[in-house]
Design a protein around this motif. Sequence first.
Motif: not given
Ligand SMILES: [Zn+2]
Length: 511
Positions: A1, A313, A336-337, A340, A359, A362, A414
Amino acid sequence: MRRVLTAATAALTLTTAGTMIAGAPAHAAPTAWGRPTVTAAPQPGAPGLGDSYFPDYGNGGYDVGHYDVRLRYEPATDRLTGTTTILATATQDLSSFNLDFLLDVESVRVNGWEAGTSTAGVHELVVTPARTITRGQQLTIVVRYAGVPSETLVGGYTGWTRTADGALAVNEPESAWWWFPSNDHPLDKATFDISVSVPNGVEVISNGVQPRPPLAEAGNRTRWGWRTTSPTITSLAFLAIGQYDIVTDTTPGGQPVINAYSTSLGALGPAARASIERTAEIIDWESGIFGPYPFEAQGGVAGPVDGIGFALETQTRPVYSPSFWRRGANTYVVAHENAHQWFGDSVSVADWRHIWLNEGFASYAEWLWSEEQGEGTAQELFDFTYGNYPADDEFWQVLPGDPGAARMFDDAVYDRGAMALHQLRLAVGDDAFFAILPAWTTANRYGNGTTAQFQALAEDISGLDLDELFTTWLFTAGRPDVAGAARTATAPAEPKSWAKIRESHELLSQR
Ligand SMILES: [Zn+2]
């Protein structure tokens, strides 16, 4: 995020921490924060937990077990009034302790006795109980308060997003300050009951399950109630208030699914549903890789068009910006979320400097989802990512293992974080790699982790010394040398999933 004003807020809190250090007794030096004070006389609880990026986030001297957050909200004015009851245990003899909070406090009671209050620093509420507190004592702290969160600014910034029909309390790491007093650091997890009274016809979505249907209240109002029975970090509790269509279901495994879609989505609505309605399927697939799903409910919230520009998340129920649905369904951000939920939510960072443990993992889940979908293997995504950032790109100057407070959500955290995991997979082999992931989520379930602990676990399972690999990929500036396709191919073919993953990361990260 992503959060919006990392640099500004970080600078401000660092200044505050410096001020507090200068004016505080020797025991409050940052290296001592969070340790039990060995002394006969009760001492003030530390104003922070000594996080290396945010030293004054969280507080010392007590451990929270549960938050009961009872609110009343007026969408028309953004007026929030509330009573939060905190159940905690003192971890030292205390003459006073701090909560992290920004709204105006009307009163604080500690075990029924009215307490003195003052403010300090950027977000510190200092509570001086009428009676001193002894180590091990059970505390019931009742805070009554009110304010307009969207107008309560820190360095010109609010983590509370007011929208045309309500509000979102969704941000990382600063979110709780605008709606409930807390020990605001991932080291202190707690369960939550969250209830909000709103005018009839307004929906309220939060974490976990609804222990009862919404209740009618006097004055044409409705009180919504939500309950989280798994330990949660303060920044992953959330509120979404406004006009939502709520879709409920049960998974084959018996878990409640609660999804919510802002009615403002219009033409983006079908793409939002075609993504978020696949949450249970994606969590089931991820459970096969990461270990049993750690929580009591599943879901997603498709936020309104005038809400947040990222996704978060939030525990049991991520919240998504409508930007993710612009080009149609996007299951990568859902993968992705929800990854998490294991990496970030159940296993949380012990210090914000370890943010790549959230990150990077995820993001690697997106690569694995791409493999699963036949849209490009993790190796192809590694090669293409490697080639996408030329050796002289600033990307390679950010260290995923210690990016700095202002770059916690940099692309490197990321993408290079995911690349580091792929290098680990190549080094230890698939058998060990896919044993390491569930071993990590099992060993640290509902707890906290550090990069050093993850490396130690990976070394235990693989039997390899991984120091050079971790140092090279997480803690060394510059583009590491790699063997194989990424090095030799001038232009590796673009995986089919690349555009969607890249677009998602542009929304999730910030440079
Ligand atoms: Zn993330």
